[in-house]
Design an enzyme around this catalytic site. Structure first.
Site, mmCIF file in Angstrom:
data_model
loop_
_atom_site.group_PDB
_atom_site.id
_atom_site.type_symbol
_atom_site.label_atom_id
_atom_site.label_comp_id
_atom_site.label_asym_id
_atom_site.label_seq_id
_atom_site.Cartn_x
_atom_site.Cartn_y
_atom_site.Cartn_z
ATOM 1 N N GLU A 1 0.679 -1.315 0.109
ATOM 2 C CA GLU A 1 -0.141 0.064 -0.014
ATOM 3 C C GLU A 1 0.953 1.097 0.101
ATOM 4 O OE1 GLU A 1 -2.866 0.775 -0.691
ATOM 5 O OE2 GLU A 1 -4.073 -1.070 -0.546
ATOM 6 N N GLU B 1 2.286 1.582 -3.410
ATOM 7 C CA GLU B 1 0.821 2.144 -4.499
ATOM 8 C C GLU B 1 0.692 3.440 -4.407
ATOM 9 O OE1 GLU B 1 -2.281 -0.571 -4.025
ATOM 10 O OE2 GLU B 1 -1.279 -2.303 -4.869
ATOM 11 N N GLU B 2 0.302 3.821 -3.053
ATOM 12 C CA GLU B 2 0.168 5.302 -2.537
ATOM 13 C C GLU B 2 0.851 6.360 -2.883
ATOM 14 O OE1 GLU B 2 -2.029 5.733 1.038
ATOM 15 O OE2 GLU B 2 -3.537 4.284 0.641
#
Length: 197
Positions: free
Chosen positions: A70, A73-74
């Site tokens: 995450e 990805e972020e």
């Protein structure tokens, strides 16, 4: 899950998922800046609030893998999982589910930020004092505690939980057992010392 039971009797459909597992990432660099994001589609959309990267783990995904994914990805930042430092349990949240939220410490392996266009309005490294001064952080206990425990890990050797791969007694499948390894080793050392004397 959407279901409509046609007979005029109590339904016998199996219940759907009862738990939701969320993760939050505390990532601090050598300049004492924390990695923060502004959401594009969340309830915080357009409020100018900076928060730690958070999401829900994928089905079949371990917490330590999901939080690293995450963050990447972020924000585009590569990071290494260190520990789960705390967790929150909340009943009847998100469609009446039990919500488990794990706060994880990650060590950054890169610094350049590339925000996820679909979900993130902005991402940056922010001085921890500036993050802490936000009214949002001052108002919400969960965010204050995440900051406090993250800083305790960085500054005061707070020990969280590290995953250890174990085999189940009932199958050959591997699973992760999370524990405070540092304090266990201290305790084990003192136990073996007591036995030797």
């Amino acid at each position: 899950m959407l279901a409509y039971w046609l007979p005029n009797t109590p339904h016998t459909l199996p219940i759907n998922a009862t738990h939701r597992v969320g993760i939050g990432a505390f990532v601090m660099n050598d300049k004492r800046e924390v990695l923060v994001v502004q959401e594009k589609n969340d309830v915080l959309k357009g409020l100018g609030i900076w928060k730690f990267p958070t999401r829900v783990v994928e089905p079949g995904e371990d917490i330590n893998i999901g939080v690293v994914r995450e963050v990447k990805e972020e924000t585009g930042v590569d990071a290494k999982f260190v520990e789960v430092v705390s967790f929150r349990q909340s009943h009847k949240a998100y469609f009446e589910k039990l919500d488990l939220f794990f706060v994880c410490i990650l060590r950054p392996l890169s610094v350049d930020i590339t925000k996820q266009e679909s979900e993130i309005e902005d991402a940056q490294w922010m001085p921890v004092e500036e993050f802490a001064a936000q009214p949002f952080v001052q108002k919400y206990e969960l965010v204050k505690y995440i900051l406090e425990v993250g800083l305790a890990k960085v500054d005061k050797e707070y020990a969280g939980f590290s995953p250890i791969s174990i085999k189940s007694a009932f199958s050959e499948k591997q699973s992760l057992f999370n524990m405070n390894r540092r304090d266990l080793e201290k305790a084990s050392g003192s136990i073996s010392t007591q036995k030797d004397s």
